[in-house]
Design a protein around this motif. Structure first.
Motif, mmCIF file in Angstrom:
data_model
loop_
_atom_site.group_PDB
_atom_site.id
_atom_site.type_symbol
_atom_site.label_atom_id
_atom_site.label_comp_id
_atom_site.label_asym_id
_atom_site.label_seq_id
_atom_site.Cartn_x
_atom_site.Cartn_y
_atom_site.Cartn_z
ATOM 1 N N THR A 71 43.752 78.366 18.996
ATOM 2 C CA THR A 71 44.305 78.028 20.309
ATOM 3 C C THR A 71 43.568 76.844 20.928
ATOM 4 O OG1 THR A 71 44.889 80.344 20.616
ATOM 5 C CG2 THR A 71 44.828 78.963 22.597
ATOM 6 N N ARG A 72 42.254 76.840 20.786
ATOM 7 C CA ARG A 72 41.467 75.740 21.344
ATOM 8 C C ARG A 72 41.776 74.431 20.624
ATOM 9 N NH1 ARG A 72 35.517 76.696 22.892
ATOM 10 N NH2 ARG A 72 36.584 78.430 23.882
ATOM 11 N N LEU A 73 41.905 74.457 19.296
ATOM 12 C CA LEU A 73 42.227 73.242 18.542
ATOM 13 C C LEU A 73 43.609 72.709 18.916
ATOM 14 C CD1 LEU A 73 40.828 74.273 15.056
ATOM 15 C CD2 LEU A 73 39.940 72.453 16.516
ATOM 16 N N GLU A 74 44.556 73.608 19.130
ATOM 17 C CA GLU A 74 45.890 73.189 19.556
ATOM 18 C C GLU A 74 45.842 72.579 20.953
ATOM 19 O OE1 GLU A 74 48.295 76.676 19.064
ATOM 20 O OE2 GLU A 74 48.099 76.600 16.876
ATOM 21 N N ALA A 75 45.022 73.147 21.837
ATOM 22 C CA ALA A 75 44.876 72.592 23.193
ATOM 23 C C ALA A 75 44.241 71.203 23.152
ATOM 24 C CB ALA A 75 44.047 73.534 24.056
ATOM 25 N N MET A 76 43.359 70.989 22.161
ATOM 26 C CA MET A 76 42.717 69.678 21.991
ATOM 27 C C MET A 76 43.637 68.687 21.279
ATOM 28 S SD MET A 76 39.014 71.065 20.712
ATOM 29 C CE MET A 76 38.439 69.479 20.175
ATOM 30 N N ARG A 77 44.806 69.189 20.843
ATOM 31 C CA ARG A 77 45.784 68.397 20.094
ATOM 32 C C ARG A 77 45.227 67.871 18.772
ATOM 33 N NH1 ARG A 77 50.322 66.659 23.675
ATOM 34 N NH2 ARG A 77 49.810 67.532 25.689
ATOM 35 N N GLU A 78 44.347 68.678 18.170
ATOM 36 C CA GLU A 78 43.814 68.342 16.842
ATOM 37 C C GLU A 78 44.841 68.743 15.801
ATOM 38 O OE1 GLU A 78 41.342 66.767 15.380
ATOM 39 O OE2 GLU A 78 40.433 66.273 17.284
ATOM 40 N N ARG A 79 45.050 67.897 14.847
ATOM 41 C CA ARG A 79 45.981 68.177 13.757
ATOM 42 C C ARG A 79 45.258 68.933 12.646
ATOM 43 N NH1 ARG A 79 51.469 66.404 14.016
ATOM 44 N NH2 ARG A 79 51.581 64.974 15.763
ATOM 45 N N THR A 80 46.015 69.750 11.914
ATOM 46 C CA THR A 80 45.460 70.469 10.773
ATOM 47 C C THR A 80 45.148 69.457 9.670
ATOM 48 O OG1 THR A 80 47.567 70.810 9.670
ATOM 49 C CG2 THR A 80 46.915 72.461 11.322
ATOM 50 N N PRO A 81 44.430 69.873 8.619
ATOM 51 C CA PRO A 81 44.170 68.941 7.515
ATOM 52 C C PRO A 81 45.452 68.390 6.877
ATOM 53 C CG PRO A 81 42.695 70.810 7.348
ATOM 54 C CD PRO A 81 43.667 71.118 8.456
ATOM 55 N N HIS A 82 46.564 69.105 7.023
ATOM 56 C CA HIS A 82 47.837 68.634 6.480
ATOM 57 C C HIS A 82 48.702 67.951 7.529
ATOM 58 C CE1 HIS A 82 47.224 70.391 2.547
ATOM 59 N NE2 HIS A 82 46.765 71.473 3.157
ATOM 60 N N GLY A 83 48.155 67.718 8.719
ATOM 61 C CA GLY A 83 48.870 66.974 9.748
ATOM 62 C C GLY A 83 49.751 67.787 10.670
ATOM 63 N N ARG A 84 49.699 69.090 10.579
ATOM 64 C CA ARG A 84 50.541 69.935 11.438
ATOM 65 C C ARG A 84 49.886 70.145 12.804
ATOM 66 N NH1 ARG A 84 50.947 72.602 6.287
ATOM 67 N NH2 ARG A 84 52.983 72.113 5.387
ATOM 68 N N THR A 85 50.690 70.591 13.761
ATOM 69 C CA THR A 85 50.172 70.813 15.113
ATOM 70 C C THR A 85 49.764 72.267 15.344
ATOM 71 O OG1 THR A 85 52.425 71.138 15.915
ATOM 72 C CG2 THR A 85 51.498 68.926 16.123
#
Length: 114
Positions: A71-85
């Motif tokens: 949840t925190r990574l999504e709030a930071m708008r960090e993408r996954t290693p494969h580029g997903r949100t």
């Protein structure tokens, strides 16, 4: 490799991959280049930015769950290693394990919430 070589060249003078390979083989055959240039490239260095971010989140709150880190990574708008949100707990777990191997966090703290 072709993109790097073609970067500064005008459109009319760009290399194709097959033409470049033939030229390199000819240079190796004539002794102008060492044979190592035709060897396979090694593995790329992995980027440690995401493991560092996840290790920082876990270090700031050792009791945080994997889902809360997602949840925190999504709030930071960090993408996954494969580029997903959208982040999955398994991806965060993998990054925590990688952070541990890189020495970014102690062993015990990454194993508490897994």
């Amino acid at each position: 490799m072709v993109r790097i070589i073609n970067g500064p060249l005008p459109e009319a003078r760009r290399w194709t991959q097959s033409r470049l390979l033939r030229a390199v083989k000819a240079y190796v055959g004539d002794g102008f280049l060492p044979a190592e240039v035709l060897a396979r490239a090694g593995r790329r260095e992995t980027d440690d930015r995401l493991p560092a971010i996840v290790a920082g989140i876990k270090g700031a709150d050792p009791d945080i769950t994997l889902q809360a880190i997602c949840t925190r990574l999504e709030a930071m708008r960090e993408r996954t290693p494969h580029g997903r949100t959208r982040w999955q707990p398994s991806s965060v777990k993998m990054l925590l394990e990688r952070a541990e191997r890189l020495g970014l966090m102690p062993y015990e703290s990454s194993q508490n919430q897994m």
